[in-house]
Design an enzyme around this catalytic site. Structure first.
Site, short mmCIF file in Angstrom:
data_model
loop_
_atom_site.label_atom_id
_atom_site.label_comp_id
_atom_site.label_asym_id
_atom_site.label_seq_id
_atom_site.Cartn_x
_atom_site.Cartn_y
_atom_site.Cartn_z
CE LYS A 182 98.60 104.80 72.46
NZ LYS A 182 98.97 105.36 73.71
C1 LIG Z 1 99.72 106.61 73.89
C2 LIG Z 1 99.84 107.19 75.23
C3 LIG Z 1 99.65 108.55 75.49
C4 LIG Z 1 99.32 109.58 74.44
O1 LIG Z 1 99.88 109.37 73.27
P1 LIG Z 1 99.71 110.23 71.94
O2 LIG Z 1 100.71 109.62 71.07
O3 LIG Z 1 99.98 111.65 72.29
O4 LIG Z 1 98.31 110.07 71.44
C5 LIG Z 1 99.73 108.98 76.79
N1 LIG Z 1 100.00 108.14 77.80
C6 LIG Z 1 100.18 106.83 77.60
C7 LIG Z 1 100.43 105.95 78.78
C8 LIG Z 1 100.13 106.30 76.31
O5 LIG Z 1 100.37 105.00 76.10
#
Ligand SMILES: *Cc1c(COP(=O)(O)O)cnc(C)c1O
Length: 377
Positions: free
Chosen positions: A189
């Site tokens: 991210k």
């Molecule tokens: C990354 C992501 C999440 C949550 O991800 P975690 O790996 O649980 O932190 C939720 N929704 C979307 C669209 C994502 O890209």
């Protein structure tokens, strides 16, 4: 920490951008002996709240956990329906399924890849409880009509802003427009805590409930080992928060680096026929570059292109295979091909290219050249 690219390139799909500062903050936590429920999480939360311009921030140990807590806090329960997008990471719908609620997918806008507000009303039933728009790839969904429908039909709005920290819709920050929003901090991210997430909201009641849910249901006023509701261990550790504080200190720089790489890509792709760079729609006043996803013309063989790129050391991913066609969603909810034509069409021809803030310009050129060659074959 960019990869050495002297001889044969091996370009990374994504990479966190870490500095000595994160290490220093983690070391400070280690030396303090306070590894959970301490000042670093509070620091992280207050910095997130300031950055986004929101009253409450509740740190959790993943974005998925944050979405789950928000759904419970807004009253989503067994048998309810939540309207969301299938063109997303599976976590969005999983969070709904954890509460035995039904994810009801509506088709997307083919330019922004986000939930199409014009299709929401038709999907509302007496069981609909909430709308969960996903700001996919860091571009905000068309929130004004979504908020208007939600207000009129008395539905909660939870923004899955896990890919969109810092993005803005008509000048408003992603995550702050609905009842609550969630950002995520997995290493690919925009900023990372290793694993982690944060809930943001201007509603004190939701913030309090989420704080309770992340801590085994202990309410703000409960004493030690007193548990008002069924809760979870969704707490973020002090070590993870330390990484996050270091990342937030460099937030503007990290975002600017990603924007610069996105510009290099847009320039490089302009000359490639049959490959479209991402469209930034008019309502997006700030893009938060998460991944870089191009659209291949119909008729191109995506699989062959992925293989050809891999042969030159360029990884790429078929983002996003629609959630409703995942085996679990087919079997649990009976979804089939043909139910979401735009999601399925785009899901079959979008491709994520290597993307992170430390990607050198030569690597972007190399990827574009490899893509041009692969598409020409
Ligand atoms: C990354 C992501 C999440 C949550 O991800 P975690 O790996 O649980 O932190 C939720 N929704 C979307 C669209 C994502 O890209």
């Amino acid at each position: 920490m960019s990869v050495d690219t002297v001889s044969r390139r091996q370009i990374g799909m994504s990479a966190p951008s870490l500095s000595a500062r994160e290490l220093e903050l983690v070391e400070r936590v280690m030396r303090s002996n306070v590894l959970s429920i301490g000042p670093m999480v509070e620091e992280f939360e207050s910095r997130v709240a300031d950055l986004i311009g929101v009253q409450h921030a509740v740190a959790v140990n993943s974005g998925t956990a944050g979405l789950h807590a928000c759904l419970i806090a807004t009253g989503v329960a067994d048998g309810d329906e939540v309207i969301t997008s299938s063109y997303s990471f599976v976590a969005s719908a999983n969070a709904i399924a954890y509460e035995r609620a039904r994810p009801v997918f509506v088709d997307i806008d083919p330019l922004s890849f986000n939930l199409d507000p014009n299709r929401i009303e038709d999907a509302i039933t007496p069981r609909t409880r909430a709308i969960m728009p996903v700001h996919v790839f860091g571009q905000p969904a068309d929130m004004d009509p979504i908020l208007e429908i939600a207000r009129r039909r008395h539905l909660a709005v939870i923004e899955d802003a896990c890919e969109a920290i810092g993005a803005a819709y008509k000048g408003r920050q992603a995550g702050t427009m609905g009842d609550a929003g969630v950002f995520a901090f997995y290493p690919n991210k925009q900023i990372t805590t290793g694993e982690g997430g944060v809930i943001v909201t201007n509603r004190r009641d939701l913030a309090d409930t989420c704080r309770s849910l992340r801590n085994q249901g202990r309410d703000v006023h409960d004493g030690w080992l007193q548990h008002t509701r069924l809760g979870f261990n969704y707490r973020m550790s002090e070590l993870h928060a330390a990484v996050g504080v270091g990342q937030l200190e460099r937030f503007d720089e990290l975002m600017a680096r990603r924007s610069r790489v996105a510009e290099w890509y847009a320039d490089g792709l302009a000359a490639i026929p049959d490959v479209d760079a991402p469209t930034i729609v008019a309502s997006t006043t700030a893009m938060s570059w998460f991944v870089y996803v191009v659209r291949l013309a119909r008729g191109l063989d995506r699989h062959a292109i992925i293989e050809a790129l891999a042969g030159r050391g360029v990884p790429s991913r078929p983002y996003f295979p629609p959630i409703h066609l995942q085996p679990h969603y087919r079997s649990a909810y009976g979804y089939t091909e043909g139910s979401l034509p735009l999601t399925e069409d785009l899901g079959a021809r979008t491709l994520a290219l290597p993307f992170h803030g430390d990607l050198p310009q030569e690597d972007v050129s190399f990827v574009c050249d490899a893509l041009r060659a692969a598409v020409a074959r």
